[in-house]
Motif scaffolding. Structure first.
Motif, PDB file in Angstrom:
ATOM      1  N   LEU A 120       0.721  -1.043   0.119  1.00 59.66           N
ATOM      2  CA  LEU A 120      -0.171   0.098   0.084  1.00 59.66           C
ATOM      3  C   LEU A 120       0.931   1.274   0.081  1.00 59.66           C
ATOM      4  O   LEU A 120       0.239   2.456  -0.264  1.00 59.66           O
ATOM      5  CB  LEU A 120      -1.006  -0.091   1.077  1.00 59.66           C
ATOM      6  N   GLY A 121       1.906   1.060   0.264  1.00 57.76           N
ATOM      7  CA  GLY A 121       2.915   2.261   0.361  1.00 57.76           C
ATOM      8  C   GLY A 121       3.209   3.094  -1.087  1.00 57.76           C
ATOM      9  O   GLY A 121       3.304   4.038  -1.149  1.00 57.76           O
ATOM     10  N   PHE A 122       2.768   1.884  -2.102  1.00 58.27           N
ATOM     11  CA  PHE A 122       3.031   2.616  -3.288  1.00 58.27           C
ATOM     12  C   PHE A 122       1.955   3.659  -3.694  1.00 58.27           C
ATOM     13  O   PHE A 122       2.011   4.235  -4.738  1.00 58.27           O
ATOM     14  CB  PHE A 122       2.996   1.337  -4.412  1.00 58.27           C
ATOM     15  N   TYR A 123       0.824   3.546  -2.970  1.00 58.91           N
ATOM     16  CA  TYR A 123      -0.330   4.395  -3.123  1.00 58.91           C
ATOM     17  C   TYR A 123      -0.282   5.724  -2.210  1.00 58.91           C
ATOM     18  O   TYR A 123      -1.191   6.444  -2.131  1.00 58.91           O
ATOM     19  CB  TYR A 123      -1.533   3.762  -3.009  1.00 58.91           C
ATOM     20  N   ARG A 124       0.846   5.852  -1.843  1.00 59.84           N
ATOM     21  CA  ARG A 124       0.908   7.300  -0.940  1.00 59.84           C
ATOM     22  C   ARG A 124       0.796   8.410  -1.866  1.00 59.84           C
ATOM     23  O   ARG A 124       1.692   8.412  -2.931  1.00 59.84           O
ATOM     24  CB  ARG A 124       2.476   7.345  -0.340  1.00 59.84           C
ATOM     25  N   GLY A 125       0.062   9.308  -1.482  1.00 60.22           N
ATOM     26  CA  GLY A 125      -0.218  10.380  -2.446  1.00 60.22           C
ATOM     27  C   GLY A 125      -1.324  10.160  -3.554  1.00 60.22           C
ATOM     28  O   GLY A 125      -1.547  10.814  -4.482  1.00 60.22           O
ATOM     29  N   LEU A 126      -1.991   9.026  -3.180  1.00 55.70           N
ATOM     30  CA  LEU A 126      -3.167   8.559  -4.173  1.00 55.70           C
ATOM     31  C   LEU A 126      -4.177   9.775  -4.314  1.00 55.70           C
ATOM     32  O   LEU A 126      -4.605  10.463  -5.298  1.00 55.70           O
ATOM     33  CB  LEU A 126      -3.809   7.279  -3.988  1.00 55.70           C
ATOM     34  N   SER A 127      -4.693  10.394  -3.175  1.00 54.91           N
ATOM     35  CA  SER A 127      -5.688  11.301  -3.166  1.00 54.91           C
ATOM     36  C   SER A 127      -5.084  12.733  -3.904  1.00 54.91           C
ATOM     37  O   SER A 127      -5.898  13.300  -4.723  1.00 54.91           O
ATOM     38  CB  SER A 127      -6.040  11.918  -1.749  1.00 54.91           C
ATOM     39  N   SER A 128      -3.781  12.936  -3.643  1.00 51.91           N
ATOM     40  CA  SER A 128      -3.480  14.312  -4.260  1.00 51.91           C
ATOM     41  C   SER A 128      -3.289  13.891  -5.948  1.00 51.91           C
ATOM     42  O   SER A 128      -3.590  14.727  -6.754  1.00 51.91           O
ATOM     43  CB  SER A 128      -1.731  14.497  -3.951  1.00 51.91           C
ATOM     44  N   THR A 129      -2.809  12.707  -6.295  1.00 57.15           N
ATOM     45  CA  THR A 129      -2.843  12.221  -7.684  1.00 57.15           C
ATOM     46  C   THR A 129      -4.246  12.399  -8.365  1.00 57.15           C
ATOM     47  O   THR A 129      -4.291  13.046  -9.455  1.00 57.15           O
ATOM     48  CB  THR A 129      -2.266  10.930  -7.875  1.00 57.15           C
ATOM     49  N   LEU A 130      -5.147  11.990  -7.570  1.00 54.00           N
ATOM     50  CA  LEU A 130      -6.659  11.909  -8.063  1.00 54.00           C
ATOM     51  C   LEU A 130      -7.104  13.272  -7.987  1.00 54.00           C
ATOM     52  O   LEU A 130      -7.875  13.894  -9.197  1.00 54.00           O
ATOM     53  CB  LEU A 130      -7.644  11.304  -7.113  1.00 54.00           C
ATOM     54  N   LEU A 131      -6.832  14.532  -7.149  1.00 48.29           N
ATOM     55  CA  LEU A 131      -7.180  15.669  -6.997  1.00 48.29           C
ATOM     56  C   LEU A 131      -6.505  16.391  -8.312  1.00 48.29           C
ATOM     57  O   LEU A 131      -6.927  17.376  -8.774  1.00 48.29           O
ATOM     58  CB  LEU A 131      -6.562  16.448  -5.685  1.00 48.29           C
ATOM     59  N   ARG A 132      -5.619  15.773  -8.764  1.00 47.86           N
ATOM     60  CA  ARG A 132      -4.684  16.542 -10.100  1.00 47.86           C
ATOM     61  C   ARG A 132      -5.322  15.923 -10.983  1.00 47.86           C
ATOM     62  O   ARG A 132      -5.635  16.676 -11.983  1.00 47.86           O
ATOM     63  CB  ARG A 132      -3.122  16.213 -10.039  1.00 47.86           C
ATOM     64  N   GLU A 133      -5.506  14.858 -11.368  1.00 48.93           N
ATOM     65  CA  GLU A 133      -5.889  14.124 -12.591  1.00 48.93           C
ATOM     66  C   GLU A 133      -7.320  14.419 -12.947  1.00 48.93           C
ATOM     67  O   GLU A 133      -7.668  14.621 -14.145  1.00 48.93           O
ATOM     68  CB  GLU A 133      -5.659  12.534 -12.326  1.00 48.93           C
ATOM     69  N   VAL A 134      -8.305  14.202 -12.079  1.00 48.81           N
ATOM     70  CA  VAL A 134      -9.700  14.337 -12.329  1.00 48.81           C
ATOM     71  C   VAL A 134     -10.129  15.765 -12.979  1.00 48.81           C
ATOM     72  O   VAL A 134     -10.400  16.109 -14.058  1.00 48.81           O
ATOM     73  CB  VAL A 134     -10.541  13.899 -11.280  1.00 48.81           C
ATOM     74  N   PRO A 135      -9.480  16.790 -12.262  1.00 42.68           N
ATOM     75  CA  PRO A 135     -10.028  18.192 -12.913  1.00 42.68           C
ATOM     76  C   PRO A 135      -9.008  18.596 -13.985  1.00 42.68           C
ATOM     77  O   PRO A 135      -9.367  19.183 -14.818  1.00 42.68           O
ATOM     78  CB  PRO A 135      -9.809  19.144 -11.807  1.00 42.68           C
ATOM     79  N   GLY A 136      -7.628  18.109 -13.993  1.00 43.71           N
ATOM     80  CA  GLY A 136      -6.747  18.184 -14.955  1.00 43.71           C
ATOM     81  C   GLY A 136      -7.070  17.749 -16.255  1.00 43.71           C
ATOM     82  O   GLY A 136      -6.899  18.494 -17.179  1.00 43.71           O
ATOM     83  N   TYR A 137      -7.416  16.509 -16.367  1.00 47.24           N
ATOM     84  CA  TYR A 137      -7.923  15.918 -17.475  1.00 47.24           C
ATOM     85  C   TYR A 137      -9.038  16.602 -18.132  1.00 47.24           C
ATOM     86  O   TYR A 137      -9.413  16.500 -19.428  1.00 47.24           O
ATOM     87  CB  TYR A 137      -8.087  14.571 -17.353  1.00 47.24           C
ATOM     88  N   PHE A 138      -9.937  17.313 -17.466  1.00 46.43           N
ATOM     89  CA  PHE A 138     -11.158  18.084 -17.701  1.00 46.43           C
ATOM     90  C   PHE A 138     -10.498  18.954 -18.715  1.00 46.43           C
ATOM     91  O   PHE A 138     -11.025  19.324 -20.045  1.00 46.43           O
ATOM     92  CB  PHE A 138     -12.059  18.566 -16.891  1.00 46.43           C
ATOM     93  N   PHE A 139      -9.503  19.808 -18.206  1.00 44.04           N
ATOM     94  CA  PHE A 139      -8.998  20.741 -18.941  1.00 44.04           C
ATOM     95  C   PHE A 139      -8.174  20.166 -20.249  1.00 44.04           C
ATOM     96  O   PHE A 139      -7.983  20.779 -21.182  1.00 44.04           O
ATOM     97  CB  PHE A 139      -8.028  21.693 -18.236  1.00 44.04           C
ATOM     98  N   PHE A 140      -7.480  19.244 -19.914  1.00 45.83           N
ATOM     99  CA  PHE A 140      -6.565  18.416 -20.868  1.00 45.83           C
ATOM    100  C   PHE A 140      -7.430  18.087 -22.220  1.00 45.83           C
ATOM    101  O   PHE A 140      -7.260  18.547 -23.486  1.00 45.83           O
ATOM    102  CB  PHE A 140      -6.205  17.247 -20.374  1.00 45.83           C
ATOM    103  N   PHE A 141      -8.364  17.374 -22.201  1.00 46.37           N
ATOM    104  CA  PHE A 141      -9.362  16.958 -23.388  1.00 46.37           C
ATOM    105  C   PHE A 141     -10.055  18.149 -23.612  1.00 46.37           C
ATOM    106  O   PHE A 141     -10.551  18.296 -24.903  1.00 46.37           O
ATOM    107  CB  PHE A 141     -10.326  15.939 -22.777  1.00 46.37           C
ATOM    108  N   GLY A 142     -10.808  19.055 -22.901  1.00 46.71           N
ATOM    109  CA  GLY A 142     -11.361  20.358 -23.222  1.00 46.71           C
ATOM    110  C   GLY A 142     -10.545  21.198 -23.975  1.00 46.71           C
ATOM    111  O   GLY A 142     -11.175  21.763 -25.017  1.00 46.71           O
ATOM    112  N   GLY A 143      -9.265  21.357 -23.598  1.00 49.86           N
ATOM    113  CA  GLY A 143      -8.492  22.343 -24.353  1.00 49.86           C
ATOM    114  C   GLY A 143      -8.159  21.861 -25.641  1.00 49.86           C
ATOM    115  O   GLY A 143      -7.897  22.423 -26.697  1.00 49.86           O
ATOM    116  N   TYR A 144      -7.854  20.627 -25.525  1.00 55.69           N
ATOM    117  CA  TYR A 144      -7.533  19.795 -26.906  1.00 55.69           C
ATOM    118  C   TYR A 144      -8.727  19.959 -27.944  1.00 55.69           C
ATOM    119  O   TYR A 144      -8.867  20.219 -29.200  1.00 55.69           O
ATOM    120  CB  TYR A 144      -7.318  18.370 -26.675  1.00 55.69           C
TER     121      TYR A 144
END
Length: 265
Positions: free
Chosen positions: A131-155
């Protein structure tokens, strides 16, 4: 630069010091997990993107062959990124730790560093378990979900601009490269501070217990100021435009090639 902003004055200073202290190989630290992370993330992301587009079509009540709007494609990309996070987080943790290992030793936070992928992996398992490999999972989710809205939206917005009333499928390689670069830039401008916090959590947790997202965020703002959240933005933006331009160009052309092969059967 994200994890130790006070150690470097900027992009050039970081480049020169890395070369002097570690040599050319210092620029390629974490290459293997970075490659694995990108391959795993993008394969899952684009597979799920197609499925999520169908889910969005069901939600809005349109036929499964109906072209989605730019906003609807952005929403589908945002949903898909949540699945990609599950394969991205472990590989990104290993990559971040390898890249910042030299600075961790220089700062005295650790006495002996890990220089290979396997040594970092073994260290995580011994200290924190799988489970140590998932340290920072919530931060990664918080980055990815809104980030990829702008990623695909901008594209998609950029493709609509270049298409000018024509079909987006008719666009050549240059508009696709520029659209992909624009989408990547939108992603990182929107979520860079979140990525900075994620990197700190994943790297500094090597030295012991590290606070969660909000605790790390508050500490950085209080002790280093808001600008510390944007340390390393310049090299990230340079990378984002080129890398994501190439990514979407490869995606569109490989998709067209595979669709032609499927249609021929």
């Amino acid at each position: 630069m994200q994890t130790f902003p006070n150690m470097y004055k900027g992009l050039v200073d970081c480049f020169v010091k890395t070369y002097k202290q570690v040599g050319l190989r210092g620029f390629y630290k974490g290459t293997t997990p970075a490659l694995v992370a990108n391959i795993a993330e993008n394969s899952v992301l684009f597979m799920c993107y197609g499925f999520c587009q169908q889910i969005v079509r069901r939600i809005v009540g349109v036929d499964r062959k109906t072209k989605l709007s730019d906003l609807q494609n952005a929403a589908a990309g945002s949903f898909a990124s949540a699945f990609a996070t599950l394969v991205l987080c472990p590989t990104e943790l290993v990559k971040c730790r390898l890249q910042a290992m030299h600075e961790m030793q220089l700062s005295g936070k650790i006495t002996k560093g890990h220089n290979t992928v396997w040594s970092v992996v073994k260290g995580v398992i011994q200290k924190d378990g799988p489970l140590g490999f998932y340290r920072g999972l919530s931060s990664t989710l918080l980055r990815e979900v809104p980030g990829y809205f702008f990623f695909f939206g901008g594209y998609e917005l950029s493709r609509t601009f270049f298409a000018s009333g024509r079909s987006k499928d008719e666009l050549g390689p240059i508009p696709l490269l520029l659209s992909g670069g624009f989408g990547g830039s939108c992603l990182w401008i929107a979520v860079y501070p979140v990525d900075c916090i994620k990197s700190r959590i994943q790297v500094l947790s090597m030295a012991g217990k590290q606070a969660g997202f909000m605790g790390t965020f508050v500490t950085v703002v209080r002790t280093e100021g808001v600008l510390a959240l944007y340390s390393g933005l310049t090299p990230t933006m340079i990378r984002a435009f080129v890398a994501n331009g190439a990514l979407f160009l490869a995606y569109e052309y490989s998709r067209k090639l595979m669709m032609k092969q499927i249609d021929s059967y």
